[in-house]
Design a protein around this motif. Sequence first.
Motif, PDB file in Angstrom:
ATOM      1  N   GLY A   7       5.509  28.879 114.197  1.00  0.00           N
ATOM      2  CA  GLY A   7       4.416  29.725 114.646  1.00  0.00           C
ATOM      3  C   GLY A   7       3.102  29.157 114.163  1.00  0.00           C
ATOM      4  N   PRO A   8       2.028  29.284 114.946  1.00  0.00           N
ATOM      5  CA  PRO A   8       0.744  28.671 114.597  1.00  0.00           C
ATOM      6  C   PRO A   8       0.199  29.081 113.236  1.00  0.00           C
ATOM      7  N   GLU A   9       0.430  30.321 112.829  1.00  0.00           N
ATOM      8  CA  GLU A   9      -0.122  30.765 111.548  1.00  0.00           C
ATOM      9  C   GLU A   9       0.588  30.107 110.371  1.00  0.00           C
ATOM     10  N   SER A  10       1.923  30.138 110.374  1.00  0.00           N
ATOM     11  CA  SER A  10       2.680  29.546 109.269  1.00  0.00           C
ATOM     12  C   SER A  10       2.600  28.016 109.271  1.00  0.00           C
ATOM     13  N   ALA A  11       2.375  27.429 110.447  1.00  0.00           N
ATOM     14  CA  ALA A  11       2.330  25.970 110.561  1.00  0.00           C
ATOM     15  C   ALA A  11       0.943  25.392 110.323  1.00  0.00           C
ATOM     16  N   ALA A  12      -0.052  26.261 110.196  1.00  0.00           N
ATOM     17  CA  ALA A  12      -1.442  25.790 110.095  1.00  0.00           C
ATOM     18  C   ALA A  12      -1.675  24.987 108.820  1.00  0.00           C
ATOM     19  N   LEU A  13      -2.499  23.961 108.931  1.00  0.00           N
ATOM     20  CA  LEU A  13      -2.897  23.190 107.769  1.00  0.00           C
ATOM     21  C   LEU A  13      -3.678  24.059 106.787  1.00  0.00           C
ATOM     22  N   LYS A  14      -3.488  23.782 105.508  1.00  0.00           N
ATOM     23  CA  LYS A  14      -4.217  24.495 104.464  1.00  0.00           C
ATOM     24  C   LYS A  14      -5.463  23.692 104.092  1.00  0.00           C
ATOM     25  N   PRO A  15      -6.653  24.224 104.363  1.00  0.00           N
ATOM     26  CA  PRO A  15      -7.868  23.486 104.000  1.00  0.00           C
ATOM     27  C   PRO A  15      -8.041  23.419 102.493  1.00  0.00           C
TER      28      PRO A  15
END
Length: 403
Positions: A169-177
Motif C-alpha cells: 500500500g502507498p502509505e506503508s511503502a512510502a519512503l521515510k524522509p
Amino acid sequence: MKDRVLIIGAGPVGLLIAQTLKKLGIPFGVFEQAASVDARPRDWSFGVYWAQTPLAECLPEGIDEKFLVENAQVDDLKPTADFVLPFFNSETGDLLKEVPIPFSIRFAKRKFVGILSQGVDICYGKRLAEVKTEADVVTAVFEDGIKEEGKLLIGCDGAHSKVRDFLLGPESAALKPLPFLSSVVLASVSKETALAIREVHPRNVSVISPSGTFGWISIHDCHDPDPAKWIFMYIMTWPEAQAEEDLDASDRPDIVQVMKEKSEGFAEPLKSLFQAIPDDALLAWHNRLSNWPTEKWDNKNGKVTLAGDAAHPMTFHRGQGLNNAISDAYTLMCALQEHYLPSGAGPFVEALKIYEDDVWKRGREAVVSNEENTIMLHDWEKFTQSPLFNIGVAKSVADQEAR
C-alpha cells in the motif's frame, strides 16, 4: 509465456537476477521504463566491498571480475589489501582516519549496467502502471496499455518502487524522509586540480566538518590521457536545519554555488578542490535523503517480491546499497537452485521463503544501521562512534571481526 519471471527494472539488481535466471534455465522478461540502457541522464559510481564473491557467481557467462575491472572500473587501480578511504577534518585539513577498504572495486554505474545487460533482451519504455494477481498468474500492466503475464514478478524498480506500493500500500511503502539534504555533481576540472585531487588520494577524498557538512570527491573516469578530461564525482550532504532557503534542484549553477559556499571555510587544499567545480558541470542534482526500513510483505503466494533498492533503500554514506543488491541476486539464485519446481503449483513459493527471510532481516539491519551512520557523520560529537568509523564498509561487526 505465462511460466516466466517478470523483472521490473533494468538496473544492476534486475540485470543480475536476469543473468542468474538465464544460467538456471528459467524463462524471464525484463521491463525498463527508460528508453535505453543509457537513457537516464544521471550516472554515478559505487564500490563493491564484501559482495565480490556473490557478484562473481551472478555475472554473465564469459564475464569475470578482471573483465569488470578493465571495462567498468572508474580507474586503473588494481585491488589490493592496503586500500583505504581517508577522512579529513575539513576546517583544519588534518587526517582523521584511514578507513580500510581492502580489495575494493569501484564501478561507473552506466558501464557496469551496460556489461550486465549483455545477452539480455530488455523491453524499454515500459513504465509500470499496475500489478494484478489471480490464481497462479501475475500480470504487469504498463502505462502504454500492454499487459505481460508470468508466474513471478520481481520489483527491481528502485527506491520509489511501484511494486512495493502494490505489496504494502502507498502509505506503508512510502519512503521515510530524513533531515539531511544532498547535492551530487559530476564535473571535469583543470589539469592542475585533477592532479591535485589524486595527490590527496588516488581514488577517494572524504571530509567531515565540525559544522555538520560531509563532503566527498572521487574519480568517476580517469582513462583519458588528458587530466583535464577526467570526470570527478562530488557529493555534499548537510542537515536540513542548516538550509537557509530552498535550493533549485533543476539549476546546475545553483547547486554548484551552494556546494562552493559550504566549502568556503575548508582548509587548503580541500577548499580549492571544491571551489574548482565549474558552474556548467556535466551533471548536478539535489535531493533530500530518505530510506525505507524494510518490512515483511505478502508475496501473494509466491507471485510477487522485491529486490535491491525496492526492498531496502538506504542512505549512501557507507556504500552498502549495491552490496546488498548483489546479495539479493545471489541469495535468490541459491534459493531457486534448491527449491524451484517448474512443474509444481506455486513453483516459487519455497524459494521465496528462503530468499525473503534473508532480505527482510539483512535489509532492515542495513537500512537502520546506515541511517544511524548518516546521523552520526553529521554530528561532530558523535562521528567517531559511527559504523563507518568503527566497522568501515564491512557488512556487520561480525564480518569486520572475521577479517
